[in-house]
Design a protein around this motif. Structure first.
Motif, mmCIF file in Angstrom:
data_model
loop_
_atom_site.group_PDB
_atom_site.id
_atom_site.type_symbol
_atom_site.label_atom_id
_atom_site.label_comp_id
_atom_site.label_asym_id
_atom_site.label_seq_id
_atom_site.Cartn_x
_atom_site.Cartn_y
_atom_site.Cartn_z
ATOM 1 N N ALA A 1 0.828 -1.207 0.000
ATOM 2 C CA ALA A 1 0.000 0.000 0.000
ATOM 3 C C ALA A 1 0.861 1.255 0.000
ATOM 4 O O ALA A 1 0.548 2.238 -0.676
ATOM 5 N N THR A 2 1.947 1.234 0.763
ATOM 6 C CA THR A 2 2.810 2.404 0.830
ATOM 7 C C THR A 2 3.520 2.652 -0.493
ATOM 8 O O THR A 2 3.671 3.796 -0.923
ATOM 9 N N ALA A 3 3.950 1.582 -1.147
ATOM 10 C CA ALA A 3 4.689 1.722 -2.402
ATOM 11 C C ALA A 3 3.784 2.061 -3.581
ATOM 12 O O ALA A 3 4.270 2.528 -4.614
ATOM 13 N N ARG A 4 2.487 1.867 -3.431
ATOM 14 C CA ARG A 4 1.574 2.073 -4.555
ATOM 15 C C ARG A 4 1.521 3.545 -4.949
ATOM 16 O O ARG A 4 1.336 4.425 -4.105
ATOM 17 N N THR A 5 1.718 3.819 -6.216
ATOM 18 C CA THR A 5 1.666 5.187 -6.729
ATOM 19 C C THR A 5 1.165 5.176 -8.164
ATOM 20 O O THR A 5 1.412 4.221 -8.908
ATOM 21 N N GLY A 6 0.473 6.227 -8.510
ATOM 22 C CA GLY A 6 0.014 6.373 -9.876
ATOM 23 C C GLY A 6 0.985 7.148 -10.742
ATOM 24 O O GLY A 6 0.719 7.392 -11.921
ATOM 25 N N GLN A 7 2.099 7.537 -10.154
ATOM 26 C CA GLN A 7 3.104 8.325 -10.873
ATOM 27 C C GLN A 7 4.506 7.764 -10.608
ATOM 28 O O GLN A 7 5.358 8.464 -10.044
ATOM 29 N N PRO A 8 4.759 6.514 -10.997
ATOM 30 C CA PRO A 8 6.055 5.886 -10.699
ATOM 31 C C PRO A 8 7.235 6.584 -11.367
ATOM 32 O O PRO A 8 8.311 6.659 -10.779
ATOM 33 N N LEU A 9 7.058 7.092 -12.582
ATOM 34 C CA LEU A 9 8.164 7.756 -13.264
ATOM 35 C C LEU A 9 8.576 9.022 -12.526
ATOM 36 O O LEU A 9 9.765 9.323 -12.407
ATOM 37 N N LEU A 10 7.602 9.756 -12.017
ATOM 38 C CA LEU A 10 7.910 10.956 -11.245
ATOM 39 C C LEU A 10 8.654 10.588 -9.969
ATOM 40 O O LEU A 10 9.636 11.250 -9.594
ATOM 41 N N GLN A 11 8.221 9.539 -9.292
ATOM 42 C CA GLN A 11 8.875 9.124 -8.054
ATOM 43 C C GLN A 11 10.297 8.634 -8.321
ATOM 44 O O GLN A 11 11.214 8.926 -7.542
ATOM 45 N N ILE A 12 10.504 7.896 -9.403
ATOM 46 C CA ILE A 12 11.860 7.458 -9.750
ATOM 47 C C ILE A 12 12.734 8.659 -10.083
ATOM 48 O O ILE A 12 13.904 8.739 -9.671
ATOM 49 N N PHE A 13 12.167 9.604 -10.806
ATOM 50 C CA PHE A 13 12.902 10.825 -11.159
ATOM 51 C C PHE A 13 13.325 11.584 -9.911
ATOM 52 O O PHE A 13 14.467 12.043 -9.803
ATOM 53 N N ARG A 14 12.435 11.690 -8.931
ATOM 54 C CA ARG A 14 12.763 12.350 -7.663
ATOM 55 C C ARG A 14 13.928 11.653 -6.979
ATOM 56 O O ARG A 14 14.865 12.301 -6.501
ATOM 57 N N GLY A 15 13.840 10.325 -6.889
ATOM 58 C CA GLY A 15 14.885 9.576 -6.205
ATOM 59 C C GLY A 15 16.246 9.726 -6.858
ATOM 60 O O GLY A 15 17.265 9.889 -6.170
ATOM 61 N N LEU A 16 16.290 9.716 -8.185
ATOM 62 C CA LEU A 16 17.549 9.882 -8.903
ATOM 63 C C LEU A 16 18.095 11.296 -8.746
ATOM 64 O O LEU A 16 19.313 11.491 -8.590
ATOM 65 N N LEU A 17 17.208 12.285 -8.781
ATOM 66 C CA LEU A 17 17.639 13.670 -8.606
ATOM 67 C C LEU A 17 18.330 13.850 -7.260
ATOM 68 O O LEU A 17 19.402 14.466 -7.171
ATOM 69 N N LEU A 18 17.709 13.331 -6.212
ATOM 70 C CA LEU A 18 18.276 13.525 -4.878
ATOM 71 C C LEU A 18 19.601 12.792 -4.723
ATOM 72 O O LEU A 18 20.542 13.331 -4.129
ATOM 73 N N ALA A 19 19.699 11.578 -5.245
ATOM 74 C CA ALA A 19 20.960 10.834 -5.143
ATOM 75 C C ALA A 19 22.090 11.585 -5.849
ATOM 76 O O ALA A 19 23.206 11.697 -5.314
ATOM 77 N N CYS A 20 21.808 12.106 -7.036
ATOM 78 C CA CYS A 20 22.824 12.881 -7.762
ATOM 79 C C CYS A 20 23.197 14.142 -7.001
ATOM 80 O O CYS A 20 24.375 14.491 -6.880
ATOM 81 N N GLU A 21 22.186 14.819 -6.461
ATOM 82 C CA GLU A 21 22.448 16.074 -5.734
ATOM 83 C C GLU A 21 23.334 15.843 -4.523
ATOM 84 O O GLU A 21 24.255 16.615 -4.250
ATOM 85 N N ILE A 22 23.066 14.769 -3.781
ATOM 86 C CA ILE A 22 23.853 14.492 -2.582
ATOM 87 C C ILE A 22 25.313 14.239 -2.945
ATOM 88 O O ILE A 22 26.231 14.764 -2.298
ATOM 89 N N CYS A 23 25.535 13.457 -3.984
ATOM 90 C CA CYS A 23 26.917 13.170 -4.401
ATOM 91 C C CYS A 23 27.652 14.446 -4.798
ATOM 92 O O CYS A 23 28.808 14.659 -4.409
ATOM 93 N N VAL A 24 26.993 15.286 -5.555
ATOM 94 C CA VAL A 24 27.626 16.525 -6.026
ATOM 95 C C VAL A 24 27.924 17.455 -4.854
ATOM 96 O O VAL A 24 29.000 18.061 -4.769
ATOM 97 N N MET A 25 26.982 17.555 -3.905
ATOM 98 C CA MET A 25 27.188 18.484 -2.797
ATOM 99 C C MET A 25 28.269 17.991 -1.839
ATOM 100 O O MET A 25 29.063 18.794 -1.327
ATOM 101 N N VAL A 26 28.340 16.698 -1.591
ATOM 102 C CA VAL A 26 29.401 16.167 -0.723
ATOM 103 C C VAL A 26 30.769 16.421 -1.353
ATOM 104 O O VAL A 26 31.740 16.757 -0.658
ATOM 105 N N LEU A 27 30.843 16.281 -2.663
ATOM 106 C CA LEU A 27 32.085 16.615 -3.357
ATOM 107 C C LEU A 27 32.437 18.092 -3.155
ATOM 108 O O LEU A 27 33.607 18.438 -2.954
ATOM 109 N N ALA A 28 31.429 18.947 -3.172
ATOM 110 C CA ALA A 28 31.670 20.374 -2.952
ATOM 111 C C ALA A 28 32.223 20.641 -1.558
ATOM 112 O O ALA A 28 33.080 21.516 -1.374
#
Length: 299
Positions: free
Chosen positions: A64-91
């Protein structure tokens, strides 16, 4: 339709910035000793385990928690944050906490400016004025051409852009998905992505640093939970000015813990952006004036 509570959203944003500042200090310490991708990957393992446990204990369970009608948006969010964290830690490694956050402070301006065309939120002229004043404060911090705006400053600028996009996507996702659902996708998608790239950078870690890693994982999970709840209850344009407080918190840690220098322009710029945020808070508390009666003659 998400119920709006601007005051609660602002309090959640302040708490988020403080937790993120603590997290950034630990990330700076660990990334100076170990590969950035490995540090972020381990953090995401704990993050994913945490969200899975929460999802399993929630009503309806994991499915029930994982159920979403917008999986592509949720995947996009997750990838954005992972990339952002890596870039900022490097900074953090390249510039330190003070200067990295001085540049990163531009991300709330990006979100506030885009919240109208992307999310359809109303941004009044007074709030636009506060955003503009905050941007002037960022320029004072940066001092273009005076040393800070070197090639390394591009790294936190990229991170700021990624995080602004993540913030907007999170707010958009909250219109249909619960905070628990977004939290679940944030952790699991990020863990999968970071495992795919981080395993190739594995290094042995000292026993003491595993303790710091555990704290990093706790702060990471808590910070992103607060952020998701924040966007779920308040308009992005109303709460974003208070994200500037992360600059104050992180700069204080950089100075007190890591011995970084606080230049006068950084202090002045931080004061300006904080004042802009306070002004926006005062404006958000004032009720809108009642509409004029079209039948009433003009005086």
């Amino acid at each position: 339709m998400t119920e709006q509570n601007t005051r609660l959203g602002i309090l959640l944003m302040i708490a988020t910035t403080f937790v993120f500042a603590l997290q950034d200090g630990i990330s700076r310490h660990l990334a100076a000793e170990y590969n950035t991708l490995m540090v972020v990957m381990i953090r995401y393992w704990f993050f994913a385990a945490f969200v899975v446990v929460l999802a399993a204990r929630s009503p309806g369970g994991l499915a029930a928690t994982a159920r979403t009608g917008q999986p592509l948006l949720q995947i996009f969010r997750g990838l954005l944050l992972a990339c952002e964290i890596c870039v900022m830690v490097l900074a953090f490694v390249l510039l330190g906490l003070v200067e990295s956050h001085a540049v990163f402070a531009s991300y709330p301006l990006i979100i506030a400016a885009l919240s109208g065309p992307v999310l359809g939120e109303k941004v009044g002229w007074r709030r636009w004025g506060a955003i503009g004043i905050g941007f002037l404060g960022v320029l004072i911090i940066l001092q273009p051409g005076a040393g800070v705006f070197a090639a390394a400053a591009v790294v936190p600028l990229i991170s700021a852009t990624l995080f602004a996009c993540y913030g907007l996507a999170t707010r958009y996702a909250a219109r249909k998905d619960s905070a628990a659902t977004s939290f679940f996708w944030t952790g699991t998608v990020g863990a999968a992505a970071m495992t795919a790239v981080g395993l190739w950078s594995w290094q042995p870690m000292a026993a003491a640093d595993w303790g710091w890693m555990a704290l990093l994982c706790v702060f990471g999970a808590l910070g992103h939970w607060l952020l998701i709840k924040c966007y779920a209850v308040a308009e992005a344009s109303a709460v974003q000015p208070f994200a500037y407080l992360q600059l104050v918190f992180a700069a204080s840690m950089g100075i007190l813990v890591f011995g970084e220098a606080l230049r006068p322009n950084v202090a002045l710029g931080a004061a300006i952006v904080t004042a802009a945020g306070i002004f926006t808070l005062l404006r958000s508390r004032k009720p809108a004036p009642p509409p004029e009666d079209p039948a009433k003659p003009a005086s």
